[in-house]
Design a protein around this motif. Structure first.
Motif, mmCIF file in Angstrom:
data_model
loop_
_atom_site.group_PDB
_atom_site.id
_atom_site.type_symbol
_atom_site.label_atom_id
_atom_site.label_comp_id
_atom_site.label_asym_id
_atom_site.label_seq_id
_atom_site.Cartn_x
_atom_site.Cartn_y
_atom_site.Cartn_z
ATOM 1 N N ALA A 224 0.835 -1.192 0.000
ATOM 2 C CA ALA A 224 0.000 0.000 0.000
ATOM 3 C C ALA A 224 0.873 1.247 0.000
ATOM 4 C CB ALA A 224 -0.908 -0.007 1.230
ATOM 5 N N PRO A 225 0.325 2.397 -0.413
ATOM 6 C CA PRO A 225 1.111 3.627 -0.436
ATOM 7 C C PRO A 225 1.673 4.027 0.931
ATOM 8 C CG PRO A 225 -0.894 3.894 -1.727
ATOM 9 C CD PRO A 225 -1.013 2.582 -1.018
ATOM 10 N N ASN A 226 1.004 3.631 2.024
ATOM 11 C CA ASN A 226 1.476 3.993 3.360
ATOM 12 C C ASN A 226 2.524 3.033 3.908
ATOM 13 O OD1 ASN A 226 -0.023 1.731 3.949
ATOM 14 N ND2 ASN A 226 -1.294 2.684 5.519
ATOM 15 N N GLY A 227 2.935 2.041 3.096
ATOM 16 C CA GLY A 227 3.965 1.103 3.517
ATOM 17 C C GLY A 227 3.446 -0.189 4.094
ATOM 18 N N GLY B 230 -4.828 3.633 -1.547
ATOM 19 C CA GLY B 230 -4.686 2.708 -0.440
ATOM 20 C C GLY B 230 -5.979 2.305 0.220
ATOM 21 N N ARG B 231 -7.115 2.754 -0.318
ATOM 22 C CA ARG B 231 -8.407 2.460 0.325
ATOM 23 C C ARG B 231 -8.860 1.030 0.097
ATOM 24 N NH1 ARG B 231 -13.047 5.227 2.185
ATOM 25 N NH2 ARG B 231 -14.336 3.627 3.158
ATOM 26 N N TYR B 232 -8.527 0.469 -1.077
ATOM 27 C CA TYR B 232 -9.045 -0.853 -1.424
ATOM 28 C C TYR B 232 -7.932 -1.822 -1.813
ATOM 29 C CZ TYR B 232 -13.356 1.871 -1.943
ATOM 30 O OH TYR B 232 -14.418 2.712 -1.731
ATOM 31 N N VAL B 233 -8.193 -3.084 -1.493
ATOM 32 C CA VAL B 233 -7.419 -4.196 -2.042
ATOM 33 C C VAL B 233 -8.295 -4.883 -3.075
ATOM 34 C CG1 VAL B 233 -6.394 -6.448 -1.561
ATOM 35 C CG2 VAL B 233 -6.039 -4.560 0.036
ATOM 36 N N LEU B 234 -7.753 -5.124 -4.250
ATOM 37 C CA LEU B 234 -8.458 -5.883 -5.280
ATOM 38 C C LEU B 234 -7.866 -7.279 -5.285
ATOM 39 C CD1 LEU B 234 -8.531 -3.247 -8.176
ATOM 40 C CD2 LEU B 234 -10.040 -3.453 -6.185
ATOM 41 N N THR C 215 -10.139 -1.458 2.955
ATOM 42 C CA THR C 215 -9.119 -1.652 3.980
ATOM 43 C C THR C 215 -9.512 -1.037 5.323
ATOM 44 O OG1 THR C 215 -7.931 0.339 3.266
ATOM 45 C CG2 THR C 215 -7.260 -1.767 2.290
ATOM 46 N N ILE C 216 -10.549 -0.215 5.335
ATOM 47 C CA ILE C 216 -11.009 0.400 6.588
ATOM 48 C C ILE C 216 -12.200 -0.355 7.172
ATOM 49 C CG2 ILE C 216 -11.940 2.499 7.644
ATOM 50 C CD1 ILE C 216 -10.416 4.078 5.495
ATOM 51 N N SER C 217 -13.261 -0.499 6.378
ATOM 52 C CA SER C 217 -14.470 -1.186 6.870
ATOM 53 C C SER C 217 -14.404 -2.694 6.702
ATOM 54 C CB SER C 217 -15.697 -0.661 6.128
ATOM 55 O OG SER C 217 -15.693 -1.093 4.764
ATOM 56 N N HIS C 218 -13.501 -3.180 5.844
ATOM 57 C CA HIS C 218 -13.326 -4.597 5.502
ATOM 58 C C HIS C 218 -14.507 -5.154 4.700
ATOM 59 C CE1 HIS C 218 -10.574 -4.921 9.303
ATOM 60 N NE2 HIS C 218 -10.055 -4.171 8.334
ATOM 61 N N LYS C 219 -15.369 -4.281 4.216
ATOM 62 C CA LYS C 219 -16.476 -4.723 3.387
ATOM 63 C C LYS C 219 -15.954 -5.267 2.071
ATOM 64 C CE LYS C 219 -20.788 -3.164 1.232
ATOM 65 N NZ LYS C 219 -21.697 -1.999 1.003
ATOM 66 N N VAL C 220 -16.549 -6.373 1.603
ATOM 67 C CA VAL C 220 -16.124 -7.036 0.367
ATOM 68 C C VAL C 220 -17.226 -6.892 -0.678
ATOM 69 C CG1 VAL C 220 -15.351 -9.189 -0.682
ATOM 70 C CG2 VAL C 220 -14.760 -8.672 1.701
ATOM 71 N N LYS D 85 -10.481 -2.696 -17.828
ATOM 72 C CA LYS D 85 -10.672 -1.287 -17.477
ATOM 73 C C LYS D 85 -11.687 -1.214 -16.332
ATOM 74 C CE LYS D 85 -7.970 0.492 -20.623
ATOM 75 N NZ LYS D 85 -6.749 1.240 -20.255
ATOM 76 N N LEU D 86 -11.261 -0.645 -15.221
ATOM 77 C CA LEU D 86 -12.088 -0.587 -14.028
ATOM 78 C C LEU D 86 -12.857 0.724 -13.949
ATOM 79 C CD1 LEU D 86 -9.349 -1.899 -11.612
ATOM 80 C CD2 LEU D 86 -11.472 -3.131 -12.124
ATOM 81 N N SER D 87 -14.040 0.673 -13.336
ATOM 82 C CA SER D 87 -14.801 1.886 -13.065
ATOM 83 C C SER D 87 -14.090 2.688 -11.976
ATOM 84 C CB SER D 87 -16.219 1.527 -12.617
ATOM 85 O OG SER D 87 -16.186 0.773 -11.410
ATOM 86 N N HIS D 88 -14.505 3.933 -11.782
ATOM 87 C CA HIS D 88 -13.812 4.811 -10.840
ATOM 88 C C HIS D 88 -13.865 4.289 -9.414
ATOM 89 C CE1 HIS D 88 -17.969 6.156 -10.186
ATOM 90 N NE2 HIS D 88 -17.548 6.656 -9.046
ATOM 91 N N ASP D 89 -14.919 3.504 -9.078
ATOM 92 C CA ASP D 89 -15.039 2.966 -7.721
ATOM 93 C C ASP D 89 -14.582 1.505 -7.624
ATOM 94 O OD1 ASP D 89 -17.089 1.732 -9.110
ATOM 95 O OD2 ASP D 89 -18.668 2.313 -7.697
ATOM 96 N N TYR D 90 -14.023 0.988 -8.695
ATOM 97 C CA TYR D 90 -13.449 -0.368 -8.738
ATOM 98 C C TYR D 90 -14.481 -1.477 -8.540
ATOM 99 C CZ TYR D 90 -9.341 2.543 -7.828
ATOM 100 O OH TYR D 90 -8.386 3.523 -7.876
ATOM 101 N N THR D 91 -15.741 -1.205 -8.817
ATOM 102 C CA THR D 91 -16.765 -2.246 -8.653
ATOM 103 C C THR D 91 -17.195 -2.871 -9.972
ATOM 104 O OG1 THR D 91 -18.579 -0.637 -8.759
ATOM 105 C CG2 THR D 91 -17.683 -1.148 -6.571
ATOM 106 N N ARG D 92 -16.736 -2.312 -11.104
ATOM 107 C CA ARG D 92 -17.074 -2.851 -12.413
ATOM 108 C C ARG D 92 -15.819 -2.892 -13.268
ATOM 109 N NH1 ARG D 92 -20.315 1.190 -11.511
ATOM 110 N NH2 ARG D 92 -19.509 2.410 -13.261
#
Length: 228
Positions: free
Chosen positions: A48-51, A108-112, A126-131, A171-178
């Motif tokens: 992640a960007p924060n290390g 750094g908000r999401y892991v794909l 990475t914060i709420s752990h929602k999948v 090609k991913l959507s801006h929110d990485y859900t599509r």
């Protein structure tokens, strides 16, 4: 394996249930992060960007997490902590390899994460752990042993169903859900590839020859001109 900005080599230890961290300059073993479990296979590493580092689990439904602070610890032996419990998520872990290739988004908000067995991809907060499943728009046959991310372009490398290798450009959507499949690449000297790294606009792809009954040495890395 991944190297971070501090020159540490972070290695997912497969069935050992451990992650090993080395100093690339001195070759010293810096850390051993241990799950303490025997029913795991630690597969891939993403930074992640924060290390922080995230590690995929292939047989146990967990996304593992090492913080940047832990990587600077003076302790060698450390526990490997759960980053997200996937047991009650939309992911479907079954026999064989499940969680596999993974990347962290730019902020750094999401892991794909790719589910190798099920030809599926997931966005993990990475914060709420929602999948959230990533909608591939009905496209079939795209899997991810190794993943690379540049902006909103996801590159997935696999040998599943494709011994000659398959690279899928999504090609991913801006929110990485599509995701929309742009194109696929086969051949180019690939032989049951597992993962890749960027070299400029090219891909350097590792020919693992995984589960090949009669492997053909030498095991090598091939260059694929993905943008041509």
């Amino acid at each position: 394996m991944k190297t971070d900005r501090a020159g540490r080599l972070i290695v997912a230890g497969g069935a050992t249930g451990k992650v090993f961290v080395y100093d690339t300059r001195t070759r010293a073993l810096l850390h051993v992060f241990d799950t303490g479990r025997a029913d795991v296979f630690l597969n891939d590493v993403a930074l992640a960007p924060n290390g922080d580092a995230y590690i995929s689990g292939s047989v146990h439904p967990v996304l593992w997490h090492i913080t940047a602070a832990e990587l600077t610890s003076k302790h060698v032996q450390l526990p490997l902590h759960v980053g997200a419990d996937l047991a009650k998520s939309p992911t479907d872990y079954n026999a064989g390899f499940n969680g596999n290739g993974l990347v962290v988004t730019d902020g750094g908000r999401y892991v794909l994460l790719a589910d190798y067995n099920d030809y599926a991809f997931y966005r993990i907060d990475t914060i709420s752990h929602k999948v959230v499943p990533i909608d591939l728009g009905g496209v079939k046959g795209v899997s991810g042993d190794g993943l690379l991310l540049r902006g909103n372009t996801l590159t997935a490398v696999t040998e599943l169903d494709h011994p000659e290798g398959q690279v899928a450009i999504l090609k991913l959507s801006h929110d990485y859900t599509r995701a929309k499949l742009g194109r696929t690449i086969h051949g180019h000297g690939m032989h049951s590839p597992s993962t890749a790294a960027f070299d400029g606009r090219d891909l350097l792809i590792v020919n693992l020859q995984f589960q090949v009954a009669d492997p053909q040495p030498p095991f090598n890395v091939v260059r694929v001109h993905a943008n041509r």
